[in-house]
Design an enzyme around this catalytic site. Structure first.
Site, PDB file in Angstrom:
ATOM      1  N   GLU A   1     -23.157 -26.037  39.419  1.00 52.23           N
ATOM      2  CA  GLU A   1     -23.154 -27.497  39.556  1.00 52.23           C
ATOM      3  C   GLU A   1     -23.942 -27.937  40.793  1.00 52.23           C
ATOM      4  O   GLU A   1     -24.281 -29.122  40.926  1.00 52.23           O
ATOM      5  CB  GLU A   1     -21.720 -28.013  39.689  1.00 52.23           C
ATOM      6  CG  GLU A   1     -20.832 -27.763  38.485  1.00 52.23           C
ATOM      7  CD  GLU A   1     -19.383 -28.108  38.789  1.00 52.23           C
ATOM      8  OE1 GLU A   1     -19.117 -28.685  39.876  1.00 52.23           O
ATOM      9  OE2 GLU A   1     -18.509 -27.792  37.963  1.00 52.23           O
TER      10      GLU A   1
ATOM     11  N   ASP B   1     -13.202 -11.367  48.417  1.00 48.24           N
ATOM     12  CA  ASP B   1     -12.368 -10.239  48.819  1.00 48.24           C
ATOM     13  C   ASP B   1     -11.640  -9.657  47.606  1.00 48.24           C
ATOM     14  O   ASP B   1     -11.155 -10.391  46.748  1.00 48.24           O
ATOM     15  CB  ASP B   1     -11.350 -10.739  49.846  1.00 48.24           C
ATOM     16  CG  ASP B   1     -10.567  -9.623  50.498  1.00 48.24           C
ATOM     17  OD1 ASP B   1     -11.189  -8.741  51.098  1.00 48.24           O
ATOM     18  OD2 ASP B   1      -9.322  -9.645  50.398  1.00 48.24           O
TER      19      ASP B   1
END
Length: 562
Positions: free
Chosen positions: A272, A221
């Site tokens: 990751e 957002d």
């Protein structure tokens, strides 16, 4: 780190073939999707129950608008706890069930993350209120001394996007008037200070919390916000531009260069994890060329193409924005990302047929001139959808657009709940009209949204005929059109294709080839002759013999094309 869903989809991934490059992503606005609890507000259990319908529609992923703990001053975009579920939506167990069931249906889940600001009920902000100026607790947010002899005036003239001043003064612990805090939105939404290392570390923790649960990505957002000019210069926006940004010269609270460092940091966190986890940014900027800066190879994966969303139904403008978008995103190795509706804009089933200007965020009300009926505006809306879904790249759909839902402009004043309505004293209607709960079954209470008949915003009676159960039985309905378009889009690999403009058509026609498919969108008032050698795959509405009527898009298969 892997999840069973990651392992299941490993074969689909790889550089240049990641799922998000061509996915059709469906936005669920939870409070308006389906209410399983009967309290009149949609919830996660309701969304889980409707997954079979979404699989039947043919989408690839869901973007789930905020469901985290919140006092709901701004429908969940005011977060008090980023690592839990608000009780009105359910529990973390309900979220885990939704995620597992979605993955079982072959649907990925993207969650909405709100990093520009928190709720004023967030423990950090409550700690800040109870701390002294200059303390570590205050430094997580943007607190400043006021101007004037007694600090009685705000630090600068910035205005809230929801209306009114962007600064609120606090009372210090001793009861005296104190510092001011910045809130680009409602006063209940204080902005974080993203120059603070503690803020950066906290959001890395939040990202990992949801990634560890198995989410497939994040919609971010106000992705062009976060970082503010530390000098806090006075600034007055151009009223003619969108309220969320888009000025040619960026506001000092939007598009600051350091914001890109935030997403480079986040990208390393996502990498990751296995499974092509994705970041999609809400970045209201002035051009697609600037928008492409958010999707450079070490930053986000997608950003919403708001220039396309805001484009009028005009062939020349559509050709221009499509050409520039594909070129700009290709420069940085990103896919085009297309969208026509979301929870912040007037539904495109109404918007594309409005005759008067309607700035983003303003909304429309019962006194807005010339609001078309759903029936009158639907052909243009469906033509726009058929055009969008033929474009190479990823496409976003907003819940209910597959039903051809129009903007509910005639909500009674007492029912409205958008902060914009209140902060502008009714001068702007805000976004309630695109957030009205969906109709599922025509003859059920609340049209199947809630078994009790409760609905947090009133549903218009005219939506009874738009209910999903009726449209499933009607081969000419908007729902069936969407299903067929998505099936053909997948069959012909249009999301992973390339666009070549097709010459020889009138100026009022958007004509291009994507692989074996020729797309003709008639944006003019005059009918257009179909090529004789092509086979019609689908048309957004019935053809007139061998002609494409006005406000119609047709997909055709060309022999010998590849």
């Amino acid at each position: 780190m892997t999840s069973p869903y990651d392992e299941h989809h490993t074969a689909e991934s790889g550089p240049g073939h990641e799922w998000w490059r061509s996915a059709v992503i469906y936005q669920i606005y939870p409070r308006s999707f389906t209410d399983a609890s009967g309290n009149g507000v949609g919830d996660l259990a309701g969304a889980t129950a409707r997954l079979p319908e979404l699989r039947e529609l043919g989408i690839d992923a869901i973007w789930l608008s905020p469901f985290m703990t919140s006092p709901q001053k701004d429908a969940g975009y005011d977060v008090a706890d980023y690592c839990d579920v608000d009780p009105i939506f359910g529990t973390l167990a309900d979220f885990d069930t939704l995620l597992a069931q979605a993955h079982a249906h072959g649907i990925r889940i993207i969650v909405d993350l709100v990093p520009n600001h928190s709720s004023d009920q967030h423990p950090w902000f409550q700690e800040a209120l109870n701390s002294v100026p200059g303390s570590p607790a205050r430094n997580r947010y943007i607190f400043r001394d006021g101007t004037g002899e007694q600090g009685e005036h705000p630090p600068n003239n910035w205005q809230s996007i929801f209306g009114g001043a962007a600064w609120t003064r606090v009372r210090e612990a001793d009861g005296s008037p104190g510092q001011w805090y910045l809130h680009l939105f409602d006063s209940s939404q204080p902005d974080f200070d993203w120059s603070n290392e503690e803020v950066k570390a906290e959001f890395r923790r939040i990202l990992r919390f949801w990634l560890d649960r198995g989410v497939d990505g994040f919609r971010v957002d106000v992705a062009h916000g976060l970082v503010k000019d530390q000098d806090l210069p006075n600034y007055s926006p151009d009223e003619a531009t969108a309220s969320m940004g888009g000025e040619a010269e960026p506001a000092p609270y939007f598009e600051q260069p350091a914001v890109h460092d935030v997403y480079r940091d986040w990208r390393t966190v996502l990498e990751e994890y296995d499974g092509d986890r994705a970041l999609c940014g809400e970045a209201w900027v002035s051009s697609v060329e600037k928008m492409a800066l958010w999707v450079r190879p070490d930053e986000m994966h997608q950003t919403f193409n708001f220039e396309y969303l805001l484009a009028p139904w005009d062939a020349a403008e559509l050709r221009s924005i499509i050409t520039r978008s594909i070129a700009a995103f290709a420069e940085v190795g990103a896919p085009g990302t297309w969208v026509l509706s979301n929870h912040d804009v007037v539904r495109h089933a109404t918007r594309l047929s409005l005759q008067e200007d309607n700035p983003q965020g303003s909304g429309i009300g019962p006194d807005f001139p010339g609001v078309p009926s759903r029936e009158a505006a639907l052909p243009r809306a469906q033509a726009a959808t058929a055009l969008m879904l033929a474009l190479p790249g990823s496409a976003y759909l907003y819940q209910g657009e597959e039903l051809g839902l129009d903007e509910v402009h005639d909500l009674p004043a007492q029912a409205r709940q958008d902060p914009t309505w209140f902060r502008t004293q009714g001068q702007k209607y805000g976004r309630d009209g695109c957030r009205v709960p969906l109709p599922w079954e025509a003859d059920q209470p609340a049209f199947g949204f809630s078994a009790t008949g409760r609905s947090w915003l009133p549903q218009p009676e005219r939506w009874r005929e738009a209910a999903r159960d009726l449209q499933r039985q009607d081969e000419t309905s908007p729902l069936q059109l969407y299903r067929k378009l998505l099936r053909l889009r997948a069959q012909y690999s249009l999301g992973g294709g390339t666009l070549d403009w097709e010459p020889g058509y009138p100026d009022g026609v958007v004509a291009f080839r994507n692989g074996r498919v020729l797309v003709l969108a008639n944006v003019s008032a005059a009918a257009v002759l179909l090529p004789s050698e092509a086979r019609t795959l689908i048309s957004s509405r019935p053809l007139s013999g061998d002609h494409v009527p006005a406000d119609t898009t047709v997909w055709l298969e060309l022999p010998g094309k590849s």
